[in-house]
Design an enzyme around this catalytic site. Structure first.
Site, PDB file in Angstrom:
ATOM      1  N   CYS A  86     -15.439 -25.666 -38.338  1.00 52.53           N
ATOM      2  CA  CYS A  86     -15.030 -24.302 -37.543  1.00 52.53           C
ATOM      3  C   CYS A  86     -14.413 -24.647 -36.683  1.00 52.53           C
ATOM      4  O   CYS A  86     -13.409 -24.397 -35.697  1.00 52.53           O
ATOM      5  CB  CYS A  86     -16.567 -23.840 -37.461  1.00 52.53           C
ATOM      6  SG  CYS A  86     -17.538 -22.737 -37.599  1.00 52.53           S
TER       7      CYS A  86
ATOM      8  N   CYS B 233     -19.322 -25.216 -31.536  1.00 53.68           N
ATOM      9  CA  CYS B 233     -20.080 -25.937 -32.292  1.00 53.68           C
ATOM     10  C   CYS B 233     -19.417 -26.048 -33.768  1.00 53.68           C
ATOM     11  O   CYS B 233     -18.668 -24.990 -34.369  1.00 53.68           O
ATOM     12  CB  CYS B 233     -21.389 -25.107 -33.024  1.00 53.68           C
ATOM     13  SG  CYS B 233     -21.407 -23.465 -33.218  1.00 53.68           S
TER      14      CYS B 233
ATOM     15  N   HIS C 258     -14.448 -14.344 -35.916  1.00 54.66           N
ATOM     16  CA  HIS C 258     -14.125 -15.916 -35.745  1.00 54.66           C
ATOM     17  C   HIS C 258     -13.578 -16.383 -37.510  1.00 54.66           C
ATOM     18  O   HIS C 258     -14.828 -16.711 -38.767  1.00 54.66           O
ATOM     19  CB  HIS C 258     -15.521 -16.502 -35.332  1.00 54.66           C
ATOM     20  CG  HIS C 258     -16.060 -17.834 -35.718  1.00 54.66           C
ATOM     21  ND1 HIS C 258     -14.888 -18.320 -35.800  1.00 54.66           N
ATOM     22  CD2 HIS C 258     -16.721 -18.452 -36.153  1.00 54.66           C
ATOM     23  CE1 HIS C 258     -15.508 -20.042 -36.274  1.00 54.66           C
ATOM     24  NE2 HIS C 258     -16.568 -19.964 -36.547  1.00 54.66           N
TER      25      HIS C 258
ATOM     26  N   GLY D   8     -20.049 -26.635 -38.352  1.00 61.68           N
ATOM     27  CA  GLY D   8     -21.071 -26.604 -39.456  1.00 61.68           C
ATOM     28  C   GLY D   8     -21.748 -28.109 -40.104  1.00 61.68           C
ATOM     29  O   GLY D   8     -20.409 -28.802 -39.225  1.00 61.68           O
TER      30      GLY D   8
END
Length: 407
Positions: A102, A386, A355, A388
């Site tokens: 991300c 955050c 997202h 992954g």
């Protein structure tokens, strides 16, 4: 033979010039980008940056860094280089690809920023793309069986929705009702900003094609659900756990889209007449237990604040990626910030607009830059997310328009 003398190097100021993005689409066969290539989305945002800034000679671009989480197919083949060529940049302009899930675009920015600060580049383009319709998360991957066999991670660590449920377990005071209230607020703030014309400043329209419907034009984000209420969210299913707390309504969806921005040495920006939207102060990435990856922004932010000599009270604006409502709320609780604090995601966030994984970091930065232009009373802001497999990333920015009235 004597070693050559080394001249002292001064670290240069790095500035965020401008950023743009495509409208974000819903992933899948019915999404507006179902028949549009991922690399073409990247080409569109690069071309738009050059169109908006004719004062930037294309040959002055020293690097193009483009991120994608799933680096295969039309998101593979050293995307930064191939997109640069397809966008019409001179063949002398190099490029490369990045993967930090991300935080791909965020890492593209911090990577080229380091090169600019060191003097390796004067101007660079950084961004990201994710076409989750063409390339679902995890497509083609082969996780090492030792992750589970050696109990390096729990089975839930590789399923992001399950990690969000784990975060609810760790912070039981963040219940589903509270997550739903936050999600409804995100939708409402996004809709208000959209109606006021704020969101449109970031967007470049994209021509789309459908074999059945012909040509179209993507001019607005597809995921938002204006009018969302806590009551409608309460009725949604919890797909990651029976009687769980994570739903399609209090989490970002599966999305397609691309972002890009121009970064430069501040002196070079002034020389070329480029605008200065933000000044980079510092950044940090941190690792956490993969099973609760959503808590990553907390240590990343603490680390970034410590390294820059700032405190959370110095931060006047926050752009926090909303992968899941629970991870935003965990961040706010840690720093003693109210759920509805107007400094946090003033125009809503990913729960509303979407997202597309590796692209989202530059969306956060572009919006923070817009906020800075409207808020000369705010000196510092952060973009945080955050990541992954158990990470977090935070970048701290300074407002060049600050007039010294407050932090």
């Amino acid at each position: 033979m004597a070693a050559p003398a080394t001249a002292g190097r001064a670290v240069r100021d790095v500035v965020f010039v401008d950023g743009v993005r495509t409208p974000f689409g819903k992933a899948g066969p019915k999404g507006m980008y179902a028949e549009t290539r991922a690399d073409d989305l990247v080409v569109k945002v690069i071309r738009e940056l050059l169109r908006r800034h004719p004062e930037l000679p294309p040959e002055r671009v020293d690097e193009v860094a483009i991120a994608a989480t799933t680096q295969i197919g039309d998101q593979g083949l050293t995307l930064g280089r191939t997109a640069a060529l397809l966008a019409g940049l001179p063949r002398s302009v190099p490029g490369y690809s990045i993967d930090r899930m991300c935080a791909g675009a965020m890492t593209a920015v911090t990577s080229v920023a380091g090169g600019i600060a060191f003097g390796a580049y004067d101007v660079a383009i950084a961004g990201g793309v994710e076409h989750m319709g063409r390339h679902p998360m995890g497509e083609g991957v082969d996780p090492n069986p030792r992750f589970l066999a050696d109990k390096i991670v729990d089975t839930s660590a590789l399923v992001m929705g399950q990690t969000a449920e784990n975060l609810h377990d760790r912070f039981p005071h963040i219940d589903k009702a509270r997550a739903d209230r936050y999600a409804a607020l995100s939708q409402a703030r996004y809709d208000e900003a959209h109606q006021a014309g704020k969101i449109a400043e970031d967007l470049v329209p994209v021509a789309t094609r459908s074999a059945e419907q012909g040509w179209g034009l993507a001019g607005a984000d597809e995921p938002p659900r204006p009018g969302t209420t806590v009551e409608t969210l309460a009725a949604l299913k919890t797909p990651f756990r029976p009687h769980g707390r994570v739903t399609a309504g209090n989490a970002a969806g599966l999305n397609d889209g691309a972002t890009a921005c121009v970064l430069a040495d501040e002196a070079t920006a002034r020389e070329l007449g480029l605008p200065v939207g933000m000044r980079l102060v510092g950044y940090a990435f941190a690792g956490v237990d993969p099973e609760v990856m959503g808590v990553g922004p907390v240590p990343a932010t603490e680390k970034a604040l410590e390294r820059t000599g700032l405190s959370i009270s110095d931060i006047g604006l926050f752009e926090v990626n909303e992968a899941f409502a629970v991870q935003v709320l965990a961040f706010l609780d840690h720093f003693g910030i109210a759920d509805d604090d107007p400094r946090v995601n003033p125009w809503g966030g990913a729960i509303a607009c979407g997202h597309p994984l590796a692209s989202s970091g530059v969306r956060l930065m572009t919006q923070l830059s817009r906020h800075f232009a409207e808020r000369p009373d705010v000196r510092y802001g952060i973009t945080t997310m955050c990541i992954g497999i158990g990470m977090g990333g935070t970048v701290i920015w300074e407002n060049p328009h600050w007039q010294g009235e407050s932090k």
